[in-house]
Design a protein around this motif. Structure first.
Motif, PDB file in Angstrom:
ATOM      1  N   LYS A 215       0.831  -1.197   0.000  1.00  0.00           N
ATOM      2  CA  LYS A 215       0.000   0.000   0.000  1.00  0.00           C
ATOM      3  C   LYS A 215       0.867   1.249   0.000  1.00  0.00           C
ATOM      4  O   LYS A 215       1.948   1.287   0.587  1.00  0.00           O
ATOM      5  CB  LYS A 215      -0.921  -0.019   1.217  1.00  0.00           C
ATOM      6  CG  LYS A 215      -1.951  -1.145   1.166  1.00  0.00           C
ATOM      7  CD  LYS A 215      -2.695  -1.283   2.472  1.00  0.00           C
ATOM      8  CE  LYS A 215      -3.616  -0.111   2.724  1.00  0.00           C
ATOM      9  NZ  LYS A 215      -4.472  -0.341   3.920  1.00  0.00           N
ATOM     10  N   GLU A 216       0.358   2.291  -0.640  1.00  0.00           N
ATOM     11  CA  GLU A 216       1.128   3.527  -0.796  1.00  0.00           C
ATOM     12  C   GLU A 216       1.409   4.196   0.545  1.00  0.00           C
ATOM     13  O   GLU A 216       2.478   4.776   0.740  1.00  0.00           O
ATOM     14  CB  GLU A 216       0.365   4.488  -1.716  1.00  0.00           C
ATOM     15  CG  GLU A 216       1.162   5.710  -2.136  1.00  0.00           C
ATOM     16  CD  GLU A 216       2.416   5.371  -2.933  1.00  0.00           C
ATOM     17  OE1 GLU A 216       3.393   6.161  -2.857  1.00  0.00           O
ATOM     18  OE2 GLU A 216       2.430   4.330  -3.626  1.00  0.00           O
ATOM     19  N   ASN A 217       0.462   4.134   1.478  1.00  0.00           N
ATOM     20  CA  ASN A 217       0.692   4.776   2.774  1.00  0.00           C
ATOM     21  C   ASN A 217       1.863   4.120   3.508  1.00  0.00           C
ATOM     22  O   ASN A 217       2.639   4.788   4.201  1.00  0.00           O
ATOM     23  CB  ASN A 217      -0.570   4.736   3.630  1.00  0.00           C
ATOM     24  CG  ASN A 217      -1.015   3.322   3.983  1.00  0.00           C
ATOM     25  OD1 ASN A 217      -0.807   2.375   3.226  1.00  0.00           O
ATOM     26  ND2 ASN A 217      -1.651   3.177   5.125  1.00  0.00           N
ATOM     27  N   ASN A 333      -3.558  -0.294   7.955  1.00  0.00           N
ATOM     28  CA  ASN A 333      -4.702   0.603   7.796  1.00  0.00           C
ATOM     29  C   ASN A 333      -4.450   1.933   8.493  1.00  0.00           C
ATOM     30  O   ASN A 333      -3.632   2.026   9.407  1.00  0.00           O
ATOM     31  CB  ASN A 333      -5.971  -0.039   8.366  1.00  0.00           C
ATOM     32  CG  ASN A 333      -6.696  -0.885   7.327  1.00  0.00           C
ATOM     33  OD1 ASN A 333      -6.242  -1.025   6.192  1.00  0.00           O
ATOM     34  ND2 ASN A 333      -7.815  -1.454   7.712  1.00  0.00           N
ATOM     35  N   GLU A 375      -8.760   1.985   4.871  1.00  0.00           N
ATOM     36  CA  GLU A 375      -7.682   1.313   4.136  1.00  0.00           C
ATOM     37  C   GLU A 375      -6.656   2.288   3.564  1.00  0.00           C
ATOM     38  O   GLU A 375      -5.466   1.994   3.543  1.00  0.00           O
ATOM     39  CB  GLU A 375      -8.284   0.446   3.018  1.00  0.00           C
ATOM     40  CG  GLU A 375      -9.079  -0.724   3.561  1.00  0.00           C
ATOM     41  CD  GLU A 375      -9.768  -1.535   2.485  1.00  0.00           C
ATOM     42  OE1 GLU A 375     -10.087  -2.703   2.747  1.00  0.00           O
ATOM     43  OE2 GLU A 375     -10.012  -1.004   1.386  1.00  0.00           O
ATOM     44  N   ASN A 376      -7.113   3.437   3.100  1.00  0.00           N
ATOM     45  CA  ASN A 376      -6.202   4.408   2.487  1.00  0.00           C
ATOM     46  C   ASN A 376      -6.235   5.785   3.137  1.00  0.00           C
ATOM     47  O   ASN A 376      -5.377   6.611   2.885  1.00  0.00           O
ATOM     48  CB  ASN A 376      -6.540   4.546   0.988  1.00  0.00           C
ATOM     49  CG  ASN A 376      -6.412   3.228   0.259  1.00  0.00           C
ATOM     50  OD1 ASN A 376      -5.356   2.604   0.278  1.00  0.00           O
ATOM     51  ND2 ASN A 376      -7.484   2.783  -0.372  1.00  0.00           N
ATOM     52  N   LYS A 377      -7.225   6.017   3.969  1.00  0.00           N
ATOM     53  CA  LYS A 377      -7.323   7.283   4.690  1.00  0.00           C
ATOM     54  C   LYS A 377      -8.166   7.054   5.940  1.00  0.00           C
ATOM     55  O   LYS A 377      -8.893   6.054   6.041  1.00  0.00           O
ATOM     56  CB  LYS A 377      -7.958   8.378   3.821  1.00  0.00           C
ATOM     57  CG  LYS A 377      -9.385   8.077   3.391  1.00  0.00           C
ATOM     58  CD  LYS A 377      -9.953   9.202   2.548  1.00  0.00           C
ATOM     59  CE  LYS A 377     -11.396   8.877   2.145  1.00  0.00           C
ATOM     60  NZ  LYS A 377     -11.996   9.968   1.328  1.00  0.00           N
ATOM     61  N   LYS A 449      -8.116  -5.516  -0.564  1.00  0.00           N
ATOM     62  CA  LYS A 449      -9.127  -4.493  -0.826  1.00  0.00           C
ATOM     63  C   LYS A 449     -10.447  -4.982  -0.243  1.00  0.00           C
ATOM     64  O   LYS A 449     -11.399  -5.318  -0.947  1.00  0.00           O
ATOM     65  CB  LYS A 449      -9.241  -4.218  -2.320  1.00  0.00           C
ATOM     66  CG  LYS A 449      -7.970  -3.613  -2.914  1.00  0.00           C
ATOM     67  CD  LYS A 449      -8.132  -3.312  -4.398  1.00  0.00           C
ATOM     68  CE  LYS A 449      -6.877  -2.640  -4.966  1.00  0.00           C
ATOM     69  NZ  LYS A 449      -7.011  -2.315  -6.405  1.00  0.00           N
TER      70      LYS A 449
END
Length: 680
Positions: A215-217, A333, A375-377, A449
């Motif tokens: 994941k990018e984070n 997360n 998951e992304n924010k 996802k």
């Protein structure tokens, strides 16, 4: 895809408090959904977790309650274990870092590093609280970041700007235990040379990311650490509570909790192996290069699982024949907030898992959290959304489709699966849809996802309702019995598919659906096929989801409005003798100026009549230097001198809080009062 051997871990929750909904959304529910799916897929998988039971927070909680640290960890380990069970977590083991098997495992790693000369003993300055008579861990010192000015920085790291620095650089340090200004005191510790592994770690992360799509984070967080350059990290601490340093010449030191806690995954797997009567079983997962190791965490644990733990495993693998696998992916997360704010125990903002499950079934919470995972924010839990998803999605879409299909089957076909006759286009399209859906969901779950996967799961129920409506079995039951029979056959097999694909998310409900179908789950790849034979006897339908009334949700929201009210200050009582020790004097401000690099502090020169002094006061947001000149104020005259931003302050001004954040009002004295007079 062939069968896989998978090792899954979730971050060990700290055993000094109860877990809340935010914890579930970070490291636990996503992992459980993935694990349950992989089991249905037929993969060889184990799921490891347990309590993190060492470190200063445990001892502080114990001191406050005047009990032993063991009493604290025993209490919260059992509370959290039970809460996890009620929530439906499917750990293969929920272990503890206080067990002898963990202490031995952590000491083995330390000895391995020590014996190969990897650890370096260094003297350093560490903050020491003279009132508490203890060295302070980083999280228990708060001050102003020397880089960005954040006034809530830790002793060696600023979470706001990500800077790392020497503790001596921290400005205006305060002990979070006593509120006192700590002193820097020399101590000796063993350090792990993390910087030595930076190049290898960067290569490892790049390779894993390219191959498995990190994941990018997570990647950005790692990049920030690499850009700053990895530095040596102490692996020992001056504490009594923890894993003892296994060296004869070292006393009163334990292994730093960041070092030993991650090794709890290994020790827990060893414990599981012993419980299964196969002591070497753990090696099958930890020391086989074919193992797929997935570490589920929240974003606050990224550095430990992507950089520090892998470096420790690399260090072990360099000198041992039995080599450990490194995480193939670390799908961290972001945070879940509660009604727009961070969870806060002190303000009563949020809800613990055990409290929630006393009010509502676990599957309602599992579904709502899964459908809104951060998951992304960062995301939020809202009571109204919880109600809407329960009523509008689980009850009206999933529950309604299942109930109407089973009820219709009992009414018209004696509760037995009717035959499938000649298919129309609408039938063929529905059969194709339910056959393809599990694979589509599988591909999303394999990529972590989960939120998207849950959306696709509900889409199957949506499609079932549409197919039922478009087929109009209430008409064909009278006009075309064969057509009605086909419709219900396909709907019943769709329900079987729903029971299977929803099992990772709402396992308690899935079990009820299978019971109504009088059937058992199959392997995931077969879940979209025809799994109910013609003539198969079903069981009576039951209502799966009860709708949540407005008044129930309003009660919970009203509780929050009380938490938002200004909490009453709990005033600790002191004796008259204590108060007599405080000397309040009348003083006059003779000069004032701003303190460089601080928007809160002013440097004051005051006249006490018989002497003049310098004070540093946090009143810059309330007063300009010019308007202070000549004011007569009250000061605490016998306070020990302290340094703020490197400026000595010889006392404290008295001021009142105002309703405006960050602003105060000085207690001003009538100009006729003589300087140096004592306030009584």
């Amino acid at each position: 895809m062939g069968k896989e051997k998978v090792l899954v871990t979730s971050a060990l929750p700290y055993a000094n408090g109860k877990i809340h909904l935010g914890h579930l959304s970070g490291a636990y529910l996503p992992a459980d959904i993935y694990v349950r799916y992989k089991r249905l897929n037929g993969d060889d998988i184990i799921y490891i977790c347990g309590s993190d039971e060492h470190g200063v927070p445990i001892t502080i909680t114990a001191d406050k309650e005047k009990v032993s640290p063991k009493e604290i960890i025993d209490r919260y380990h059992e509370l959290n274990k039970l809460a996890f069970e009620k929530f439906g977590m499917s750990f293969d083991i929920y272990s503890r870092t206080s067990l002898p098997i963990h202490h031995q495992t952590a000491q083995d790693f330390f000895k391995c590093f020590y014996d190969q000369g990897l650890l370096v003993e260094k003297k350093s300055l560490q903050f020491y609280d003279e009132k508490a008579k203890m060295f302070l861990p980083d999280r228990y010192v708060e001050g102003t970041c020397p880089r960005c000015g954040n006034e809530e920085a830790r002793s060696d790291e600023c979470e706001k700007c990500g800077s790392l620095y020497d503790p001596s650089e921290l400005k205006n340090p305060k002990s979070k235990i006593t509120g006192e200004t700590p002193v820097l005191k020399e101590t000796s510790h063993y350090f792990f040379p993390l910087g030595k592994y930076q190049e290898r770690l960067e290569k490892y992360i790049n390779e894993m990311s390219d191959k498995y799509g990190w994941k990018e984070n997570v990647l950005q967080y790692c990049k920030g650490w690499f850009n700053d350059g990895l530095k040596d990290r102490a692996v020992t601490r001056d504490l009594d509570w923890g894993v003892k340093v296994p060296l004869d010449n070292v006393q009163n030191k334990v292994l730093y909790v960041w070092f030993e806690a991650v090794l709890g995954y290994i020790s827990a797997t060893k414990e599981l192996s012993n419980l299964k009567g196969n002591p070497d079983l753990w090696k099958k997962y930890w020391q086989d290069e074919k193992t797929k190791y997935i570490a589920f965490i929240g974003k606050d644990n990224i550095v430990f699982h992507t950089i520090i733990f892998p470096a420790m495993l690399m260090a072990w693998n360099d000198v041992n024949q039995d080599k450990f696998v490194l995480p193939q992916n670390v799908p961290a997360n972001e945070f879940l907030n509660f009604e727009g704010k961070k969870f806060s125990k002190s303000r009563g903002w949020g809800i613990d898992v055990d409290e929630f499950l006393e009010l509502f079934p676990a599957d309602l919470l599992r579904y709502t959290l899964a459908a809104n995972l951060p998951e992304n924010k960062d995301t939020d839990f809202y009571w109204k959304e919880f109600q809407a998803r329960t009523n509008g999605e689980l009850a009206d879409i999933l529950g309604n489709f299942i109930n109407r299909t089973l009820t219709f089957t009992f009414k018209h076909f004696e509760g037995k699966v009717p035959p499938r006759n000649q298919l129309d286009k609408i039938d063929e399209e529905m059969l194709k849809y339910i056959e393809e859906a599990p694979q589509k969901i599988s591909s999303l779950l394999e990529k972590f996802k989960i939120k998207d996967a849950v959306f696709e799961m509900l889409n199957v129920a949506r499609a079932g309702n549409k197919y039922f409506n478009d087929s109009e079995p209430w008409k064909t039951s009278k006009s075309n019995k064969d057509k009605c029979s086909t419709t219900l056959n396909i709907c019943l097999n769709t329900i079987f598919t729903l029971a299977e694909i929803f099992e990772p998310v709402i396992p308690f409900t899935s079990k009820k659906i299978f019971a109504m179908l009088n059937a058992n789950p199959v392997e995931w790849k077969n879940s979209g096929k025809t799994n109910l034979e013609v003539g198969h006897q079903l069981n009576e339908p039951q209502i799966l989801f009860n709708k949540i009334e407005d008044k129930v949700i309003e009660q919970e929201i009203n509780k929050l409005s009380k938490a938002e009210e200004e909490p009453k200050e709990i005033i600790e009582q002191i004796s008259i003798d204590d108060f007599k020790k405080v000397k309040l004097r009348v003083a006059q401000i003779i000069s004032a100026e701003n303190v460089k690099k601080s928007d809160k502090l002013l440097k004051l020169q005051i006249d006490l009549g018989e002497e003049k002094r310098q004070l540093v006061a946090g009143i810059a947001k309330s007063y300009s230097p010019e308007e202070l000149i000549g004011k007569k104020i009250l000061v605490v005259a016998n306070l020990k001198p302290a340094k703020l931003f490197g400026i000595e302050s010889q006392g404290m001004v008295l001021a009142l809080d105002t309703s405006e954040e960050g602003k105060v009002k000085l207690i001003e004295i009538d100009q006729s009062i003589e300087l140096g007079k004592t306030a009584k």
